[in-house]
Scaffold this motif. Structure first.
Motif, short mmCIF file in Angstrom:
data_model
loop_
_atom_site.label_atom_id
_atom_site.label_comp_id
_atom_site.label_asym_id
_atom_site.label_seq_id
_atom_site.Cartn_x
_atom_site.Cartn_y
_atom_site.Cartn_z
N HIS A 303 0.82 -1.21 0.00
CA HIS A 303 0.00 0.00 0.00
C HIS A 303 0.86 1.27 0.00
N VAL A 304 1.88 1.30 0.82
CA VAL A 304 2.74 2.49 0.92
C VAL A 304 3.58 2.66 -0.34
N GLU A 305 4.18 1.55 -0.79
CA GLU A 305 5.08 1.62 -1.95
C GLU A 305 4.33 1.99 -3.24
N LEU A 306 3.07 1.60 -3.35
CA LEU A 306 2.33 1.82 -4.59
C LEU A 306 1.31 2.94 -4.49
N ALA A 319 -5.52 1.17 -10.95
CA ALA A 319 -6.46 1.09 -9.83
C ALA A 319 -6.62 -0.35 -9.35
N ASP A 320 -6.72 -1.29 -10.28
CA ASP A 320 -6.85 -2.69 -9.90
C ASP A 320 -5.59 -3.22 -9.23
N ALA A 321 -4.44 -2.76 -9.68
CA ALA A 321 -3.17 -3.24 -9.13
C ALA A 321 -2.94 -2.78 -7.71
N THR A 322 -3.54 -1.66 -7.33
CA THR A 322 -3.29 -1.09 -6.00
C THR A 322 -4.55 -1.14 -5.14
N THR A 326 -8.53 -2.24 2.03
CA THR A 326 -8.86 -0.92 2.54
C THR A 326 -9.58 -0.09 1.48
N ALA A 327 -9.02 -0.11 0.26
CA ALA A 327 -9.65 0.61 -0.84
C ALA A 327 -10.99 -0.02 -1.21
N ALA A 330 -13.59 1.22 1.15
CA ALA A 330 -13.96 2.60 0.85
C ALA A 330 -14.91 2.66 -0.35
N ALA A 331 -14.62 1.85 -1.37
CA ALA A 331 -15.48 1.84 -2.56
C ALA A 331 -16.87 1.30 -2.23
N LEU A 332 -16.92 0.23 -1.46
CA LEU A 332 -18.22 -0.33 -1.06
C LEU A 332 -19.02 0.68 -0.23
N ALA A 333 -18.33 1.38 0.67
CA ALA A 333 -19.01 2.38 1.50
C ALA A 333 -19.60 3.49 0.65
N GLU A 334 -18.84 3.92 -0.37
CA GLU A 334 -19.32 4.98 -1.26
C GLU A 334 -20.52 4.49 -2.06
N GLN A 335 -20.43 3.27 -2.61
CA GLN A 335 -21.54 2.73 -3.40
C GLN A 335 -22.79 2.53 -2.55
#
Length: 410
Positions: A303-306, A319-322, A326-327, A330-335
């Motif tokens: 997560h930090v390196e990318l 986006a898929d690679a990183t 956690t991400a 966040a995406a599920l919460a937004e949806q």
């Protein structure tokens, strides 16, 4: 710093910049035909520029074949595709023997329109191939050479895209799979994208796909030459650090794959518009991993390196690679928040029942991704709201209301 020709130091020349712009435009046209498949198309394009091979793993019906066929027709290059079965003969891929040559005691296959003459290849169900097929493929994938007996010929292959429903468990097949530098796991289109999928599919079925003007092979030759000239000095230590971290969690990456991985980083830097690779270009390391669960671990571990990864052309694959848990949370919460906001005003609204179905689906997605006892903080309030609404308005509540008699609307 300005150079004599007006360019900024570290940026490609105008010809390469124009070629990159054309690649991006072609990806835009192609991705309009395939909902949720932009990242897949980007990775195939990256493989073509780096001249590396791509493995797509996922269930049938997820558009793998159609996407590869579409991108192949959008490039002015010879294309060969084949669905391999357990009884597929080598001659079906590499060509039957030339009978006239055989009369003279020579073993020479007729390779016209067959795999040895292809510049782009797509092999579906790759791991069903026989030992004879896979051994011949190894030579083509590794050395761009086809050999049968004393007959040997160089192949013009830019990239081979292979597909399978699952990764093989056989160690020998796993070793063969390692020859594919990029591995992407393809899932069915998500629930939120279903309306777009249906609209796009119906449009393509009714009117037929509008032809896309193919890009010339020379464009890919120019980009490949520019990619191998990328300055990698600034990322060598960072790349080595990432590899050390990945190995600590038990991910096995062969030396061959690690060395070749630099070609993807270089091509990513080029498509970002730079002649020097930087930390923003290390994200392809995720796709070197040939295990779905380990890819998820790597996304979270790095997560930090990318975190600074970016690419204007390959944005979806970045986006898929990183995209770690956690991400994902966040995406599920937004949806989920958007879904809750779209609630019809009245329970009598015909759209209310459809909204409840989507709400149930969202709850299922959250419960499938995260254990209830360790639900991420940003998901807790929306998950609680969904549970409360479904308890009052969902199928179970409707059944209880039918047994108890009519109630006042909530």
């Amino acid at each position: 710093m300005q150079l004599e020709d007006g360019r900024t130091q570290g940026t490609p020349d105008d010809g390469i910049a124009h070629a990159i712009s054309r690649i991006n435009a072609q990806l835009d046209l192609l991705s309009a035909r395939f909902v949720g498949r932009r990242a897949l198309l980007e990775l195939i394009m990256l493989g073509l520029i780096a001249r590396e091979h791509v493995l797509l793993v996922g269930p049938p019906g997820t558009g793998k074949s159609a996407a590869v066929q579409s991108i192949a027709t959008a490039i002015d290059a010879s294309f060969f595709e084949y669905l391999i079965g357990r009884f597929t003969e080598p001659s079906e891929l590499f060509g039957a023997l030339d009978l006239d040559a055989l009369k003279d005691g020579q073993i020479r296959p007729v390779t016209s329109n067959m795999l040895p003459e292809a510049e782009i290849a797509f092999l579906d169900e790759i791991f069903l191939g026989s030992t004879a097929i896979l051994n011949s493929l190894l030579k083509i994938l590794n050395e761009r050479t086809y050999r049968r007996g004393q007959y040997s010929v160089k192949t013009p292959l830019l990239s081979c895209v292979a597909a399978s429903n699952a990764m093989p468990e056989d160690p020998l097949l796993a070793a063969f799979a390692d020859r594919f530098l990029v591995t992407m796991f393809v899932d069915p289109v998500g629930e939120n994208e279903l309306p777009d999928l249906l609209k796009t599919g119906w449009r393509e079925t009714g009117a037929g796909a509008v032809p896309i003007a193919p890009l010339p092979k020379s464009l890919f030759a120019s980009l490949h030459a520019a990619a191998v000239a990328i300055d990698m000095d600034e990322v060598t230590e960072a790349y080595a650090h990432i590899v050390r971290k990945v190995r600590l969690i038990g991910v096995v990456l062969s030396d061959r794959k690690l060395v070749k991985g630099q070609t993807l980083i270089a091509a990513a830097a080029l498509l970002r518009g730079s002649r020097v690779a930087g930390p923003e270009d290390l994200w392809p390391v995720t796709y070197l991993v040939q295990s779905r669960s380990q890819q998820e671990e790597v996304r979270e571990l790095l997560h930090v390196e990318l975190q600074h990864s970016r690419n204007p052309v390959l944005s979806n694959s970045v986006a898929d690679a990183t995209y770690g848990p956690t991400a994902h949370a966040a995406a599920l919460a937004e949806q989920a928040a958007l879904l809750l906001e779209s609630r019809p005003a009245l329970p009598t609204d015909p759209l209310h029942e459809r909204w409840l179905v989507r709400l149930e689906t969202m709850q299922t997605r959250i419960d499938a991704a995260f254990d209830r006892t360790s639900l991420p903080q940003q998901l807790r309030p929306v998950h609680a709201s969904i549970e409360s609404l479904l308890a009052r308005h969902g199928p179970a509540a409707a059944g209880a209301a039918a047994e108890d008699g009519p109630r006042e609307p909530a």
